[in-house]
Write a protein that holds these residues in place. Sequence first.
Motif, short mmCIF file in Angstrom:
data_model
loop_
_atom_site.label_atom_id
_atom_site.label_comp_id
_atom_site.label_asym_id
_atom_site.label_seq_id
_atom_site.Cartn_x
_atom_site.Cartn_y
_atom_site.Cartn_z
N GLY A 192 -2.43 3.16 12.96
CA GLY A 192 -3.24 4.12 12.24
C GLY A 192 -4.50 3.54 11.64
N ALA A 193 -5.07 4.30 10.73
CA ALA A 193 -6.34 3.94 10.11
C ALA A 193 -6.18 2.69 9.25
CB ALA A 193 -6.84 5.10 9.25
N PRO A 194 -7.25 1.90 9.14
CA PRO A 194 -7.18 0.71 8.27
C PRO A 194 -7.03 1.10 6.81
CG PRO A 194 -9.42 1.03 9.08
CD PRO A 194 -8.56 2.00 9.82
N CYS A 195 -6.29 0.29 6.08
CA CYS A 195 -6.06 0.51 4.65
C CYS A 195 -6.79 -0.57 3.87
CB CYS A 195 -4.56 0.47 4.36
SG CYS A 195 -4.12 0.70 2.62
N GLY A 196 -7.10 -0.28 2.62
CA GLY A 196 -7.76 -1.24 1.77
C GLY A 196 -6.96 -2.51 1.55
N CYS A 197 -5.65 -2.45 1.79
CA CYS A 197 -4.80 -3.63 1.59
C CYS A 197 -4.93 -4.62 2.74
CB CYS A 197 -3.34 -3.22 1.43
SG CYS A 197 -2.53 -2.73 2.97
N GLY A 198 -5.57 -4.19 3.85
CA GLY A 198 -5.75 -5.07 4.99
C GLY A 198 -4.89 -4.73 6.19
N ARG A 199 -3.94 -3.78 6.02
CA ARG A 199 -3.09 -3.39 7.14
C ARG A 199 -3.55 -2.03 7.67
NH1 ARG A 199 3.12 -4.50 6.14
NH2 ARG A 199 3.00 -4.82 8.38
N ARG A 200 -2.85 -1.55 8.68
CA ARG A 200 -3.18 -0.25 9.28
C ARG A 200 -2.01 0.72 9.11
NH1 ARG A 200 -7.25 0.80 12.70
NH2 ARG A 200 -8.73 -0.88 13.11
N GLY A 201 -2.34 1.99 8.97
CA GLY A 201 -1.33 3.03 8.98
C GLY A 201 -0.46 3.10 7.75
N CYS A 202 -0.96 2.61 6.62
CA CYS A 202 -0.19 2.71 5.38
C CYS A 202 -0.07 4.18 4.96
CB CYS A 202 -0.87 1.92 4.26
SG CYS A 202 -0.78 0.14 4.46
N LEU A 203 0.99 4.46 4.25
CA LEU A 203 1.29 5.83 3.85
C LEU A 203 0.11 6.49 3.13
CD1 LEU A 203 3.30 8.16 3.53
CD2 LEU A 203 4.16 7.03 1.46
N GLU A 204 -0.56 5.75 2.25
CA GLU A 204 -1.62 6.39 1.47
C GLU A 204 -2.85 6.70 2.29
OE1 GLU A 204 -4.16 3.12 -0.99
OE2 GLU A 204 -2.22 3.64 -1.84
N THR A 205 -2.97 6.13 3.50
CA THR A 205 -4.10 6.49 4.37
C THR A 205 -3.89 7.84 5.03
OG1 THR A 205 -3.23 5.45 6.37
CG2 THR A 205 -4.50 4.05 4.86
N LEU A 206 -2.68 8.40 4.90
CA LEU A 206 -2.36 9.67 5.55
C LEU A 206 -1.92 10.77 4.59
CD1 LEU A 206 -0.58 7.62 8.11
CD2 LEU A 206 -1.86 9.55 8.99
N ALA A 207 -1.23 10.39 3.51
CA ALA A 207 -0.56 11.41 2.69
C ALA A 207 -1.04 11.47 1.25
CB ALA A 207 0.95 11.18 2.72
N ALA A 209 -3.73 12.52 -1.72
CA ALA A 209 -4.64 13.67 -1.85
C ALA A 209 -6.00 13.31 -1.27
CB ALA A 209 -4.75 14.08 -3.31
N ALA A 210 -6.45 12.09 -1.50
CA ALA A 210 -7.75 11.66 -0.97
C ALA A 210 -7.75 11.68 0.56
CB ALA A 210 -8.09 10.28 -1.49
N ALA A 211 -6.65 11.21 1.17
CA ALA A 211 -6.58 11.17 2.63
C ALA A 211 -6.56 12.58 3.22
CB ALA A 211 -5.32 10.40 3.06
N VAL A 212 -5.81 13.48 2.60
CA VAL A 212 -5.77 14.85 3.09
C VAL A 212 -7.15 15.50 2.96
CG1 VAL A 212 -4.78 17.14 2.70
CG2 VAL A 212 -3.31 15.12 2.63
N GLY A 213 -7.83 15.23 1.84
CA GLY A 213 -9.18 15.75 1.67
C GLY A 213 -10.12 15.25 2.74
N ARG A 214 -10.04 13.97 3.06
CA ARG A 214 -10.91 13.41 4.11
C ARG A 214 -10.60 14.03 5.47
NH1 ARG A 214 -9.73 8.51 1.37
NH2 ARG A 214 -8.14 7.99 2.94
N ALA A 215 -9.32 14.17 5.77
CA ALA A 215 -8.93 14.73 7.07
C ALA A 215 -9.38 16.18 7.20
CB ALA A 215 -7.41 14.62 7.25
N TRP A 216 -9.24 16.95 6.13
CA TRP A 216 -9.65 18.35 6.18
C TRP A 216 -11.18 18.46 6.25
CZ3 TRP A 216 -9.05 22.68 8.04
CH2 TRP A 216 -9.60 23.85 7.50
N ALA A 217 -11.89 17.60 5.55
CA ALA A 217 -13.35 17.61 5.62
C ALA A 217 -13.82 17.36 7.05
CB ALA A 217 -13.92 16.56 4.67
N ALA A 218 -13.17 16.42 7.73
CA ALA A 218 -13.54 16.14 9.11
C ALA A 218 -13.19 17.31 10.03
CB ALA A 218 -12.84 14.87 9.59
N THR A 226 -11.84 19.33 -0.07
CA THR A 226 -10.82 18.55 -0.78
C THR A 226 -9.42 18.92 -0.29
OG1 THR A 226 -10.53 20.20 -2.53
CG2 THR A 226 -12.29 18.56 -2.84
N ALA A 227 -8.43 18.20 -0.79
CA ALA A 227 -7.05 18.52 -0.47
C ALA A 227 -6.68 19.91 -0.97
CB ALA A 227 -6.11 17.47 -1.07
N ALA A 228 -7.22 20.29 -2.14
CA ALA A 228 -6.95 21.64 -2.66
C ALA A 228 -7.50 22.69 -1.71
CB ALA A 228 -7.56 21.79 -4.05
N ASP A 229 -8.66 22.43 -1.12
CA ASP A 229 -9.23 23.35 -0.13
C ASP A 229 -8.34 23.42 1.10
OD1 ASP A 229 -11.49 23.80 -1.76
OD2 ASP A 229 -12.50 22.04 -0.93
#
Length: 329
Positions: A192-207, A209-218, A226-229
């Motif tokens: 999956g997508a790179p994470c700030g911790c240096g690995r890929r596909g971490c849970l917070e890159t997908l689930a 609120a910020a990740a959901v907002g980014r995915a919906w914006a795209a 936003t995730a609320a939207d």
Amino acid sequence: MRHVIALDVGGTGIKAALVGTETAPSGGAPAQPSGGAHARPPVLLHEARRPTERERGPEAVIETILGFAAELRELGARRYGVPAAAAGVAVPGIIDEATGTAVYAANLGWRDVPLRRLLSERLGGVPVALGHDVRTGGLAEGRIGAGKGADRFVFLPLGTGIAAAIGIGGRIEAGAHGSAGEIGHIVVRPQGAPCGCGRRGCLETLASAAAVGRAWAAACGDPDATAADAAKAVESGDPRAVAVWQEAVDALADGLVTCLTLLDPRTLIIGGGLAEAGDTLFAPLREAVRRRVTFQPLPSIVPAALGDAAGCLGAGLLAWDLLSTEVTA
């Protein structure tokens, strides 16, 4: 009235409060802690907020916190006749609770800040407790919120990132090095997508609120979405939003099953911005977790009860704990 100061420091804002205990019946004296700090639930007597203004630099943020606390001390002394008896402060990042040091906080630019000592000095020498922001919020949810009465629970706020507080027998487990509960860095999608911790596909890159907002914006083409939207679009039946939402729910369910396999909690408490979607999140999430478990007992999955007051209430509980310890020592 005996009270304490509570501070919940975030990357963009500081929430603060004077925290007392539930008042006695009409005509009685103000209630004081007896038989332990939590004989009566904490009450937010006064609340205030202030921007963190991290752009001014780490030293300026520290001075903002200290000054804010001093103002609250003066207010409490005027309003209730005595200054605060203790203080609790919740901060993000890595902390050393034993020494009262904010070891590292990337979003505040902190390294090895002796926050407990600095705050105690500014407040006239009162005892000060330092706690991790998520664990402090989890303490409040466990004692007086959605986890009340549960001997084992996990509190999981879904916000900019994802971390967890692990509740065991009335306390929050910090881990050997103060970093327990970093569930957001469980890898659920190895490619999956790179994470700030240096690995890929971490849970917070997908689930998160910020990740959901980014995915919906795209998906919808609105860079400010936003995730609320996204949640509103799901409720209206937009198939693009449904796909974004389901991807997040599936990733979250995978992370939660790993969590409950390791920790066997009685209750999973979901908070943060994403939880505000209510059944739009909880109905598919409960079903996704149920489909994934095999031998694992299925815990209750419930929304957090305290909202953004959890951090201040938890910081207040930390402060009351200090006073309770002093009384029983």
